[in-house]
Design a protein around this motif. Sequence first.
Motif, PDB file in Angstrom:
ATOM      1  N   HIS A 215       0.838  -1.207   0.000  1.00  0.00           N
ATOM      2  CA  HIS A 215       0.000   0.000   0.000  1.00  0.00           C
ATOM      3  C   HIS A 215       0.870   1.252   0.000  1.00  0.00           C
ATOM      4  O   HIS A 215       0.560   2.233  -0.698  1.00  0.00           O
ATOM      5  CB  HIS A 215      -0.904   0.004   1.240  1.00  0.00           C
ATOM      6  N   ALA A 216       1.953   1.239   0.783  1.00  0.00           N
ATOM      7  CA  ALA A 216       2.836   2.409   0.844  1.00  0.00           C
ATOM      8  C   ALA A 216       3.521   2.647  -0.510  1.00  0.00           C
ATOM      9  O   ALA A 216       3.665   3.798  -0.948  1.00  0.00           O
ATOM     10  CB  ALA A 216       3.867   2.235   1.950  1.00  0.00           C
ATOM     11  N   ILE A 217       3.946   1.580  -1.192  1.00  0.00           N
ATOM     12  CA  ILE A 217       4.535   1.724  -2.531  1.00  0.00           C
ATOM     13  C   ILE A 217       3.524   2.367  -3.472  1.00  0.00           C
ATOM     14  O   ILE A 217       3.844   3.277  -4.241  1.00  0.00           O
ATOM     15  CB  ILE A 217       5.001   0.358  -3.071  1.00  0.00           C
ATOM     16  N   GLY A 218       2.268   1.889  -3.418  1.00  0.00           N
ATOM     17  CA  GLY A 218       1.222   2.473  -4.259  1.00  0.00           C
ATOM     18  C   GLY A 218       0.966   3.925  -3.926  1.00  0.00           C
ATOM     19  O   GLY A 218       0.815   4.768  -4.818  1.00  0.00           O
ATOM     20  N   ALA A 219       0.932   4.258  -2.629  1.00  0.00           N
ATOM     21  CA  ALA A 219       0.680   5.638  -2.196  1.00  0.00           C
ATOM     22  C   ALA A 219       1.797   6.564  -2.659  1.00  0.00           C
ATOM     23  O   ALA A 219       1.544   7.674  -3.172  1.00  0.00           O
ATOM     24  CB  ALA A 219       0.536   5.685  -0.671  1.00  0.00           C
ATOM     25  N   VAL A 220       3.042   6.126  -2.499  1.00  0.00           N
ATOM     26  CA  VAL A 220       4.197   6.925  -2.921  1.00  0.00           C
ATOM     27  C   VAL A 220       4.197   7.107  -4.442  1.00  0.00           C
ATOM     28  O   VAL A 220       4.482   8.193  -4.954  1.00  0.00           O
ATOM     29  CB  VAL A 220       5.500   6.244  -2.432  1.00  0.00           C
ATOM     30  N   SER A 221       3.860   6.063  -5.176  1.00  0.00           N
ATOM     31  CA  SER A 221       3.852   6.136  -6.640  1.00  0.00           C
ATOM     32  C   SER A 221       2.837   7.170  -7.140  1.00  0.00           C
ATOM     33  O   SER A 221       3.121   7.929  -8.070  1.00  0.00           O
ATOM     34  CB  SER A 221       3.538   4.766  -7.242  1.00  0.00           C
ATOM     35  N   MET A 222       1.649   7.200  -6.536  1.00  0.00           N
ATOM     36  CA  MET A 222       0.619   8.146  -6.957  1.00  0.00           C
ATOM     37  C   MET A 222       0.999   9.586  -6.609  1.00  0.00           C
ATOM     38  O   MET A 222       0.820  10.504  -7.403  1.00  0.00           O
ATOM     39  CB  MET A 222      -0.722   7.778  -6.322  1.00  0.00           C
ATOM     40  N   ALA A 223       1.522   9.782  -5.391  1.00  0.00           N
ATOM     41  CA  ALA A 223       1.913  11.134  -4.985  1.00  0.00           C
ATOM     42  C   ALA A 223       3.061  11.644  -5.849  1.00  0.00           C
ATOM     43  O   ALA A 223       3.096  12.824  -6.238  1.00  0.00           O
ATOM     44  CB  ALA A 223       2.313  11.146  -3.511  1.00  0.00           C
ATOM     45  N   MET A 277      13.148   2.802  -2.951  1.00  0.00           N
ATOM     46  CA  MET A 277      12.701   3.192  -4.284  1.00  0.00           C
ATOM     47  C   MET A 277      13.425   4.437  -4.748  1.00  0.00           C
ATOM     48  O   MET A 277      13.676   5.354  -3.959  1.00  0.00           O
ATOM     49  CB  MET A 277      11.195   3.461  -4.272  1.00  0.00           C
ATOM     50  N   LEU A 278      13.752   4.456  -6.030  1.00  0.00           N
ATOM     51  CA  LEU A 278      14.293   5.655  -6.648  1.00  0.00           C
ATOM     52  C   LEU A 278      13.128   6.491  -7.163  1.00  0.00           C
ATOM     53  O   LEU A 278      12.250   5.976  -7.874  1.00  0.00           O
ATOM     54  CB  LEU A 278      15.219   5.271  -7.809  1.00  0.00           C
ATOM     55  N   PRO A 416      -0.037   2.463 -10.722  1.00  0.00           N
ATOM     56  CA  PRO A 416       1.250   2.615 -10.028  1.00  0.00           C
ATOM     57  C   PRO A 416       2.100   1.344 -10.041  1.00  0.00           C
ATOM     58  O   PRO A 416       3.129   1.281  -9.379  1.00  0.00           O
ATOM     59  CB  PRO A 416       0.791   2.927  -8.603  1.00  0.00           C
ATOM     60  N   PHE A 417       1.669   0.344 -10.837  1.00  0.00           N
ATOM     61  CA  PHE A 417       2.354  -0.959 -10.824  1.00  0.00           C
ATOM     62  C   PHE A 417       3.761  -0.865 -11.398  1.00  0.00           C
ATOM     63  O   PHE A 417       4.602  -1.725 -11.127  1.00  0.00           O
ATOM     64  CB  PHE A 417       1.520  -1.987 -11.599  1.00  0.00           C
ATOM     65  N   TYR A 524       8.522 -14.066  -1.707  1.00  0.00           N
ATOM     66  CA  TYR A 524       7.326 -14.251  -0.869  1.00  0.00           C
ATOM     67  C   TYR A 524       6.770 -12.923  -0.365  1.00  0.00           C
ATOM     68  O   TYR A 524       5.589 -12.617  -0.610  1.00  0.00           O
ATOM     69  CB  TYR A 524       7.630 -15.204   0.286  1.00  0.00           C
ATOM     70  N   PRO A 525       7.553 -12.064   0.317  1.00  0.00           N
ATOM     71  CA  PRO A 525       6.968 -10.776   0.726  1.00  0.00           C
ATOM     72  C   PRO A 525       6.569  -9.921  -0.467  1.00  0.00           C
ATOM     73  O   PRO A 525       5.590  -9.165  -0.392  1.00  0.00           O
ATOM     74  CB  PRO A 525       8.084 -10.111   1.540  1.00  0.00           C
ATOM     75  N   ARG A 526       7.285 -10.054  -1.577  1.00  0.00           N
ATOM     76  CA  ARG A 526       6.984  -9.214  -2.743  1.00  0.00           C
ATOM     77  C   ARG A 526       5.631  -9.541  -3.357  1.00  0.00           C
ATOM     78  O   ARG A 526       4.979  -8.667  -3.941  1.00  0.00           O
ATOM     79  CB  ARG A 526       8.127  -9.334  -3.772  1.00  0.00           C
ATOM     80  N   LEU A 527       5.199 -10.780  -3.257  1.00  0.00           N
ATOM     81  CA  LEU A 527       3.849 -11.122  -3.719  1.00  0.00           C
ATOM     82  C   LEU A 527       2.806 -10.356  -2.905  1.00  0.00           C
ATOM     83  O   LEU A 527       1.808  -9.865  -3.451  1.00  0.00           O
ATOM     84  CB  LEU A 527       3.614 -12.625  -3.625  1.00  0.00           C
ATOM     85  N   PHE A 528       3.045 -10.235  -1.601  1.00  0.00           N
ATOM     86  CA  PHE A 528       2.139  -9.442  -0.766  1.00  0.00           C
ATOM     87  C   PHE A 528       2.237  -7.954  -1.123  1.00  0.00           C
ATOM     88  O   PHE A 528       1.226  -7.240  -1.100  1.00  0.00           O
ATOM     89  CB  PHE A 528       2.453  -9.660   0.720  1.00  0.00           C
ATOM     90  N   TRP A 529       3.439  -7.481  -1.461  1.00  0.00           N
ATOM     91  CA  TRP A 529       3.569  -6.073  -1.876  1.00  0.00           C
ATOM     92  C   TRP A 529       2.685  -5.820  -3.099  1.00  0.00           C
ATOM     93  O   TRP A 529       2.002  -4.805  -3.171  1.00  0.00           O
ATOM     94  CB  TRP A 529       5.021  -5.734  -2.232  1.00  0.00           C
ATOM     95  N   GLU A 530       2.722  -6.759  -4.064  1.00  0.00           N
ATOM     96  CA  GLU A 530       1.920  -6.566  -5.276  1.00  0.00           C
ATOM     97  C   GLU A 530       0.434  -6.513  -4.944  1.00  0.00           C
ATOM     98  O   GLU A 530      -0.308  -5.692  -5.500  1.00  0.00           O
ATOM     99  CB  GLU A 530       2.205  -7.674  -6.294  1.00  0.00           C
TER     100      GLU A 530
END
Length: 601
Positions: A215-223, A277-278, A416-417, A524-530
């Motif tokens: 969720h945080a990756i998605g939030a950062v990507s949109m902002a 993330m860059l 944001p994918f 494994y954690p990255r699947l949850f990130w997606e």
Amino acid sequence: MSSFSSSSKSNNTTQQQQQPQEQEQKLSHVLKYHNQTKHNFNNYARGPHGLDWANQPNPFRRYISSPLFPLLHFTPQQEQQSPFYPSLFNSLPSPKPISKSTISQFLHDSLALSAWKSTSFSTWSLRVNPSSGNLHPTEAYVISPSIESISDTPFVAHYAPKEHSLELRTQIPSGFFHKFFPPNSFLVGFSSIFWRESWKYGERGFRYCNHDVGHAIGAVSMAAASLGWDVKLLDGLGFEELKFLMGLHVFPEFENPLRAVKGKIPEIEFEHPDCVMLVFPSGGSVSEFDLDYKELSNAILDFSKLDWIGKPNSLSKEHVCWDIIYKSAEIVKKPLNLEDRLVVEPFQRSGVYSETETESFYKGLTVREVVRKRRSAVDMDGVTTMKRETFYQILSHCLPSGSEAGKKQRRQSSLPFRALPWDAEVHAALFVHRVVGLPQGLYLLVRNEDHFGELKKAMNPDFVWTKPEGCPDDLPLYELLRSDYRRVAKQLSCHQDIASDGCFSLGMLARMEPTLREKDVWMYPRLFWETGVLGQVLYLEAHAVGISATGIGCFFDDPVHQLLGLKDSTFQSLYHFTVGSPVVDKRIMSLPAYPGPGVDA
């Protein structure tokens, strides 16, 4: 295609090749953790028997004695000075320069507080980035070149959301950014405090921490997108590099006990580095830029010699250690990969169901209005319906590859994918309850069309796999069976009414065991990130069309698989979601995020 490419191909010490036996042991442990933390009709995953309110973790990490630099706040008039929400899915605006103002906007629209809620008994805060149980295990760090009015030198800072401020942790060498990254770029890192989540959810908490990272990756990507910035995970870096980059080596080493234990365990409050993330200007000439992971790793490991300021605050007096969380986190640590290639796909626009109806779909809302007014619904009315066209539009924004005639869904190149460097591994099994013009039933959104045959073979042979009426050609949505699934959806989501009272609900199916075998257990954690990034899109889409949504972490895993006909670990349901019209509890008062009450939540 433009790309950052690693210029160091030789001497790949990344992954000293693991012995097959060691790989199999790691995979066996991950599958054991996953199976052990499943909920079933006759028993739930291990967790606390009731909530220990006296030891509820403080949701705000602070570094005592670190210099605090307040960021800028924004007036209601400035809320309108943000792009029209759906426009970001078509193209990004011209990039803004890094400044105190733009960094303030970026964090204000991604990780800041969004409101305070109050009843006669308690007061608590909400944030722009959602969290399981509103517990917020995710901490954020900004690693940046010098910014006027914040720091005259490049720095590492911890973001303090309650104060909307940056806590300066250290200054870093002046040539760091110029040597490794394109101009006008900076880094954002995430870490997790497992204790915050396991306090309430026990062993399943490791799953929820990783949902929250997504969720945080998605939030950062949109902002970032609203400021004309692109975002990409630097997934070539390993666990050790992330730890030193964010200054997390200052925490005492945590020794995992052999079984679950309770008591004063202050070292359990450490932060586990997840990712960095860059953030860089979109549409730039980044194709000429090479990223040398070997040199970058050496430079980051030297951060251990820097002067790190501030001591982390204490979060609870007593703790419970669910040992399998920490064993699993150790096993899925990602090593440095010197051969990793950071590919930045050209921006791909998302599908638009109807150009003429876009304004009516999205109520004319700006990005800032959508992200800051997002809320997790607690109840849904069980009455409100959704137009079929709106349903298709929401699902179009859930596709990883956007909309390009004749191309299959696979690569993650749409917002944001596009922050994620791997091909899509997550699909959505949808329970359609109240969509006008679409029969009630079970549907599947195939987000990586290379998996179509595998999905069809793995699932119930009675499924019909037909395209629904009016479905756009480039939306890989399939009707599986017609039926009223409201009672079933509620039952599968731990008997929660919210799963049946919306317009639709869904389970996110990850291609799990094959992915862990093909790539390694660190996926494994990255699947949850997606799943978290996908969930973030569903949250924003729901709010943008005038309703609401809620992520559901509590569901009965294997009964979901049985309903779909899945018999092994090839596909696993990792996250559930529901979208519908919220029932607002008028006894709860809503207060502005800033300035908030002068007491901690």
